[in-house]
Design an enzyme around this catalytic site. Structure first.
Site, PDB file in Angstrom:
ATOM      1  N   CYS A  68       0.849  -1.191   0.000  1.00 57.84           N
ATOM      2  CA  CYS A  68       0.000   0.000   0.000  1.00 57.84           C
ATOM      3  C   CYS A  68       0.886   1.243   0.000  1.00 57.84           C
ATOM      4  O   CYS A  68       2.055   1.183   0.369  1.00 57.84           O
ATOM      5  CB  CYS A  68      -0.878   0.007   1.235  1.00 57.84           C
ATOM      6  SG  CYS A  68      -1.776  -1.525   1.448  1.00 57.84           S
ATOM      7  N   ARG A  86       1.449   1.661  -6.092  1.00 52.72           N
ATOM      8  CA  ARG A  86       1.672   0.672  -5.036  1.00 52.72           C
ATOM      9  C   ARG A  86       0.415  -0.113  -4.709  1.00 52.72           C
ATOM     10  O   ARG A  86       0.481  -1.175  -4.085  1.00 52.72           O
ATOM     11  CB  ARG A  86       2.159   1.371  -3.757  1.00 52.72           C
ATOM     12  CG  ARG A  86       3.544   1.945  -3.876  1.00 52.72           C
ATOM     13  CD  ARG A  86       3.942   2.550  -2.563  1.00 52.72           C
ATOM     14  NE  ARG A  86       4.115   1.557  -1.529  1.00 52.72           N
ATOM     15  CZ  ARG A  86       5.277   1.056  -1.146  1.00 52.72           C
ATOM     16  NH1 ARG A  86       6.377   1.464  -1.708  1.00 52.72           N
ATOM     17  NH2 ARG A  86       5.346   0.155  -0.197  1.00 52.72           N
ATOM     18  N   TRP A 123      -3.852  -1.829  -1.347  1.00 50.78           N
ATOM     19  CA  TRP A 123      -3.838  -3.089  -2.088  1.00 50.78           C
ATOM     20  C   TRP A 123      -4.325  -4.120  -1.076  1.00 50.78           C
ATOM     21  O   TRP A 123      -3.624  -4.439  -0.122  1.00 50.78           O
ATOM     22  CB  TRP A 123      -2.423  -3.398  -2.566  1.00 50.78           C
ATOM     23  CG  TRP A 123      -2.338  -4.574  -3.484  1.00 50.78           C
ATOM     24  CD1 TRP A 123      -2.523  -4.586  -4.843  1.00 50.78           C
ATOM     25  CD2 TRP A 123      -2.020  -5.925  -3.117  1.00 50.78           C
ATOM     26  NE1 TRP A 123      -2.347  -5.862  -5.326  1.00 50.78           N
ATOM     27  CE2 TRP A 123      -2.041  -6.696  -4.301  1.00 50.78           C
ATOM     28  CE3 TRP A 123      -1.738  -6.563  -1.912  1.00 50.78           C
ATOM     29  CZ2 TRP A 123      -1.784  -8.055  -4.309  1.00 50.78           C
ATOM     30  CZ3 TRP A 123      -1.484  -7.929  -1.923  1.00 50.78           C
ATOM     31  CH2 TRP A 123      -1.499  -8.661  -3.110  1.00 50.78           C
ATOM     32  N   ASN A 131       0.725  -0.467   6.196  1.00 49.95           N
ATOM     33  CA  ASN A 131       1.166  -1.321   5.106  1.00 49.95           C
ATOM     34  C   ASN A 131       1.753  -2.568   5.745  1.00 49.95           C
ATOM     35  O   ASN A 131       2.654  -2.457   6.579  1.00 49.95           O
ATOM     36  CB  ASN A 131       2.238  -0.578   4.288  1.00 49.95           C
ATOM     37  CG  ASN A 131       2.734  -1.390   3.125  1.00 49.95           C
ATOM     38  OD1 ASN A 131       2.098  -2.362   2.716  1.00 49.95           O
ATOM     39  ND2 ASN A 131       3.854  -0.983   2.572  1.00 49.95           N
ATOM     40  N   GLY A 132       1.236  -3.744   5.383  1.00 47.58           N
ATOM     41  CA  GLY A 132       1.719  -4.978   5.998  1.00 47.58           C
ATOM     42  C   GLY A 132       0.539  -5.849   6.375  1.00 47.58           C
ATOM     43  O   GLY A 132      -0.607  -5.550   6.033  1.00 47.58           O
ATOM     44  N   GLU A 191      10.785 -13.410 -19.622  1.00 47.99           N
ATOM     45  CA  GLU A 191      10.432 -12.017 -19.353  1.00 47.99           C
ATOM     46  C   GLU A 191       9.351 -11.539 -20.338  1.00 47.99           C
ATOM     47  O   GLU A 191       8.419 -10.830 -19.949  1.00 47.99           O
ATOM     48  CB  GLU A 191      11.703 -11.151 -19.431  1.00 47.99           C
ATOM     49  CG  GLU A 191      11.507  -9.666 -19.272  1.00 47.99           C
ATOM     50  CD  GLU A 191      10.834  -9.228 -17.972  1.00 47.99           C
ATOM     51  OE1 GLU A 191      10.648 -10.051 -17.067  1.00 47.99           O
ATOM     52  OE2 GLU A 191      10.461  -8.049 -17.898  1.00 47.99           O
ATOM     53  N   LYS A 208       5.724 -10.080 -19.184  1.00 47.62           N
ATOM     54  CA  LYS A 208       5.239  -8.749 -19.580  1.00 47.62           C
ATOM     55  C   LYS A 208       3.850  -8.874 -20.187  1.00 47.62           C
ATOM     56  O   LYS A 208       2.950  -8.107 -19.855  1.00 47.62           O
ATOM     57  CB  LYS A 208       6.155  -8.101 -20.640  1.00 47.62           C
ATOM     58  CG  LYS A 208       7.424  -7.437 -20.213  1.00 47.62           C
ATOM     59  CD  LYS A 208       7.333  -6.269 -19.311  1.00 47.62           C
ATOM     60  CE  LYS A 208       7.176  -6.667 -17.883  1.00 47.62           C
ATOM     61  NZ  LYS A 208       8.356  -6.827 -17.070  1.00 47.62           N
ATOM     62  N   GLU A 234       1.062  -9.881 -17.544  1.00 48.06           N
ATOM     63  CA  GLU A 234       0.697  -8.941 -16.473  1.00 48.06           C
ATOM     64  C   GLU A 234      -0.058  -7.720 -16.981  1.00 48.06           C
ATOM     65  O   GLU A 234      -0.892  -7.178 -16.271  1.00 48.06           O
ATOM     66  CB  GLU A 234       1.886  -8.563 -15.595  1.00 48.06           C
ATOM     67  CG  GLU A 234       2.951  -7.730 -16.218  1.00 48.06           C
ATOM     68  CD  GLU A 234       4.102  -7.425 -15.247  1.00 48.06           C
ATOM     69  OE1 GLU A 234       3.899  -7.388 -14.034  1.00 48.06           O
ATOM     70  OE2 GLU A 234       5.219  -7.206 -15.740  1.00 48.06           O
ATOM     71  N   HIS A 281       8.599 -31.582 -24.733  1.00 49.62           N
ATOM     72  CA  HIS A 281       8.342 -32.423 -23.559  1.00 49.62           C
ATOM     73  C   HIS A 281       7.006 -32.078 -22.912  1.00 49.62           C
ATOM     74  O   HIS A 281       6.820 -32.277 -21.717  1.00 49.62           O
ATOM     75  CB  HIS A 281       9.487 -32.275 -22.546  1.00 49.62           C
ATOM     76  CG  HIS A 281      10.804 -32.720 -23.101  1.00 49.62           C
ATOM     77  ND1 HIS A 281      11.203 -34.038 -23.134  1.00 49.62           N
ATOM     78  CD2 HIS A 281      11.799 -32.025 -23.703  1.00 49.62           C
ATOM     79  CE1 HIS A 281      12.388 -34.130 -23.707  1.00 49.62           C
ATOM     80  NE2 HIS A 281      12.774 -32.915 -24.066  1.00 49.62           N
ATOM     81  N   LYS A 284       3.278  -2.185  -7.677  1.00 46.33           N
ATOM     82  CA  LYS A 284       4.656  -2.021  -8.134  1.00 46.33           C
ATOM     83  C   LYS A 284       5.649  -2.659  -7.162  1.00 46.33           C
ATOM     84  O   LYS A 284       6.590  -3.325  -7.567  1.00 46.33           O
ATOM     85  CB  LYS A 284       4.952  -0.525  -8.294  1.00 46.33           C
ATOM     86  CG  LYS A 284       6.360  -0.202  -8.753  1.00 46.33           C
ATOM     87  CD  LYS A 284       6.556  -0.587 -10.204  1.00 46.33           C
ATOM     88  CE  LYS A 284       7.956  -0.332 -10.689  1.00 46.33           C
ATOM     89  NZ  LYS A 284       8.232  -1.080 -11.929  1.00 46.33           N
TER      90      LYS A 284
HETATM   91  O1  M6R Z   1      11.278  -4.246  -6.963  1.00 40.70           O
HETATM   92  P1  M6R Z   1      11.648  -5.617  -7.409  1.00 40.70           P
HETATM   93  O2  M6R Z   1      12.565  -5.626  -8.561  1.00 40.70           O
HETATM   94  O3  M6R Z   1      12.164  -6.466  -6.288  1.00 40.70           O
HETATM   95  O4  M6R Z   1      10.277  -6.272  -7.886  1.00 40.70           O
HETATM   96  C1  M6R Z   1      10.209  -7.631  -8.207  1.00 40.70           C
HETATM   97  C2  M6R Z   1       8.914  -7.976  -8.897  1.00 40.70           C
HETATM   98  O5  M6R Z   1       7.818  -7.706  -8.070  1.00 40.70           O
HETATM   99  C3  M6R Z   1       8.731  -7.202 -10.208  1.00 40.70           C
HETATM  100  O6  M6R Z   1       9.810  -7.392 -11.062  1.00 40.70           O
HETATM  101  C4  M6R Z   1       7.437  -7.644 -10.919  1.00 40.70           C
HETATM  102  O7  M6R Z   1       7.565  -8.954 -11.365  1.00 40.70           O
HETATM  103  C5  M6R Z   1       7.112  -6.681 -12.056  1.00 40.70           C
HETATM  104  N1  M6R Z   1       5.720  -6.351 -12.035  1.00 40.70           N
HETATM  105  C6  M6R Z   1       7.396  -7.234 -13.378  1.00 40.70           C
HETATM  106  O8  M6R Z   1       7.059  -6.385 -14.420  1.00 40.70           O
END
Ligand code: M6R
Length: 617
Positions: A2, A27, A78, A104-105, A490, A494, A497, A513, A612
């Site tokens: 959050c 966030r 969140w 937050n937590g 990756e 992308k 998400e 496989h 994020k």
């Molecule tokens: O801040 P960080 O690099 O530790 O974050 C790790 C992941 O949460 C972050 O890379 C997440 O997978 C992204 N949304 C990917 O685009």
């Protein structure tokens, strides 16, 4: 996950809090709220909160009193406990309205605390775990304790990791904050006649660059005149403010429709800035200025474990190959959330390299705590000056990507690869594995990288055309080999998400496989096949897919007409040296995902269910 902010000063608090919540919206964005103290017509607490995005809160604030209050706190949520709703949105108050809290937590023992508080006569207004904190604090303020002391004693009763900010009409003008564990940071901002507290720098930087970070089990009390700090045991704490060098302007979207596109387009500059901060070209040299005590220990390293989550884990996977091939030291990768629970064997000479753009990801921080307990050497790759990971590790390699706001990480991935490349070269130099000329050659390759990426970004027509063709696909397969395997992973992350299309990234050799059973005309494949990534092996994988009716998009090096003729669609990237290929091959996949998500009408910068920075388990 959050976003948290508090303001105590002389200016009207509401617009400052709302602006900060906008800056923190990445966030969490399922509900938002603010509480202000001391309305225009006298005292009193005014709380306004709404489910949905900040815009809903803003509409509600138009008709809310308290517009001239100069002290307040705000939160963007969140959800963890209790569905997103007006009632479950923060801030939360105690039943007597004496304490108001944002958090937050996760209060892991909230069920037990809630029944105990209920038995003692408290009534709960929400389904959240956070509300227990307000009631627990109120029991203490009612017995005459100051707010900071009430918070200090309360955190002793909470299980889990927390960032908490609170205020009370009984101490108008003051805001208290605490940080416990790794649920998220608490930053204190020092303005001119005003103070701020926030979960991260984005909310503070528009007002001041003078900041202090709370360590775990530290608490702060701020009012417009300054801040006082204590430790969890009540003793005074010394927390020194310092100036952070991030330019707030980089937080703006500029000419771009989305932060994600802006950040994709910023990559040539971000790469250049990162490269310049870590290497010199003439004379060729690697200089990792924040490696600290680890600078002199690189030749001791006998084994490397790279950890991270999501995109950062994919960067770690590329980093593993860099380290093995450039320093000759065995390297492996692990998902940080698995590493922390598997009681890893870390013998002498083990270096743990964590990758985290935010430096606040709880799984990474907990994994680092395990590594520290086992006395492993640690280096972290991070994009955030002074973040938690940088304070745990023995040394840091900073990336210079600037603030990344899009939830989908782009420029922080490619700049993390630069940091890992430079670290691998430095390790190879330190242990004598790499001759000086080879290092100089790699530095030349790195120096040409920003141009190669800029060329990929010159023309977006192919990505738009592919997006028009594939936007309604329900599944995608991404394949790669060698250094292109993490790139395929990756690419799949992308796409899923931001467009909500199911996508899998696979090592191409694995395809037969199992995954090939899924392939038909409606199941497209992206094959990442630049010249060095075991390209000829990928040719047979592509043929196998096409034999089953699958459509193939290939990412190939310029001039590879054979591959282009074989595939149904081709995206070309400049032909670059092998170690630079993963950087350049990633960029078309970022663009493809962006334009597919755009064509599907998705909320690119704030995809559903994501945040994020992931500060809860
Ligand atoms: O801040 P960080 O690099 O530790 O974050 C790790 C992941 O949460 C972050 O890379 C997440 O997978 C992204 N949304 C990917 O685009």
């Amino acid at each position: 996950m959050c976003g948290i902010v508090g303001y105590a000063g002389a200016r009207p608090a509401t617009p400052i809090l709302v602006r900060a919540l906008r800056d923190l919206e990445y966030r969490g964005y399922d509900s938002a709220g603010i509480a202000v103290l001391g309305s225009a017509d006298g005292e009193g607490l005014v709380i306004t909160k709404r489910v949905g995005k900040i815009v809903n809160l803003e509409s509600a604030l138009d008709s809310s009193p308290g517009n001239e209050a100069t002290v307040g706190i705000g939160h963007t949520r969140w959800a963890t406990h209790g569905r997103p709703s007006d009632l479950n949105a923060h801030p939360h108050t105690s039943c007597g309205g004496e304490v108001v809290v944002i958090h937050n937590g996760i209060v892991e023992n909230y069920a037990a605390l809630r029944s105990a508080l209920t038995a003692r006569g408290h009534t709960f207004a929400s389904e959240t775990d956070t509300e227990t904190i307000a009631h627990l604090m109120e029991e203490r303020t009612r017995s005459g304790l100051p707010l900071l002391e009430a918070l200090r004693l309360t955190i002793g009763e909470l299980e889990g990791s927390h960032a908490i900010v609170a205020m009370s009409p009984s101490e108008p003008g003051a805001i208290v904050a605490a940080r416990v564990g790794n649920a998220g940071g608490v930053v204190v901002g020092y303005g001119e006649g005003e103070m701020l507290v926030a979960s991260d720098l984005a909310a503070i930087l528009p007002h001041t660059q003078q900041v202090a970070f709370l360590a775990s089990h530290q608490l702060a009390r701020v009012d417009r005149g300054g801040a006082a700090y204590i430790n969890g045991d009540g003793s005074p704490a010394t927390v020194e403010p310092h100036r952070v060098p991030i330019d707030p302007v980089s937080a703006l979207k500029g000419q771009y429709e989305h932060f994600m596109l802006k950040e994709i387009m910023e990559q040539p500059e971000a790469l250049s800035d990162t490269i310049r901060s870590l290497v010199t070209i003439e004379p060729a040299g690697i200089h990792l200025p924040d490696l600290g005590a680890m600078s002199d220990r690189l030749s001791e390293v006998r084994r490397v474990i790279l950890i991270g989550m999501g995109t950062s884990l994919h960067a770690a996977m590329v980093g593993r190959a860099f380290i093995e091939r450039l320093s000759g030291v065995p390297a492996e990768t692990d998902n940080a959330s698995e590493f922390r629970y598997r009681d890893p064997v870390l013998g002498p000479g083990t270096l743990v390299v964590s990758v985290s753009q935010s430096g606040e990801t709880v799984d990474v921080l907990e994994a680092m705590a395990v590594a520290r307990a086992k006395q492993a050497m640690q280096i972290t790759i991070c994009n955030t000056e002074g973040a938690q990971t940088t304070r745990v590790a023995g040394g840091t390699v900073y990336t210079r990507a600037g603030l990344e706001r899009g939830v989908a990480s782009t420029k922080c991935f490619t700049t993390a690869l630069v940091a890992l490349y430079a670290l691998a070269l430095r390790m190879g130099e330190a242990n004598g594995y790499l001759a000086r000329e080879r290092i100089a050659g790699h530095i030349q390759d790195l120096a040409r990288l920003p141009d190669a990426v800029a060329r990929v970004l010159q023309d977006h027509t192919p990505y738009r055309a592919l997006a028009n063709h594939f936007y309604d696909a329900r599944h995608f397969l991404f394949l790669g080999r060698g250094l292109a395997f993490p790139v395929a992973m990756e690419g799949a992350l992308k796409l899923k998400e931001i467009s909500y299309i199911h996508a899998e990234g696979y090592a191409a050799g694995e395809m037969k496989h199992g995954p090939i059973a899924l392939v038909d005309r409606s199941f497209p494949t992206v094959a990442v096949a630049p010249a060095h990534a075991l390209r000829s092996k990928l040719v047979s994988n592509i043929e196998q897919i096409q034999a089953r009716g699958g459509e193939v998009i290939v990412v190939a090096s310029e001039g590879d007409d054979e591959l282009a003729a074989l595939a149904d669609h081709a995206i070309f990237m400049p032909a670059v040296p092998e170690f630079v290929e993963p950087f350049v091959a990633t960029v078309p996949l970022q663009c493809l995902s962006y334009y597919i998500a755009l064509r599907r009408g998705c909320d690119v910068d704030q995809p559903r269910n994501l945040a994020k920075t992931v500060t809860v388990e």
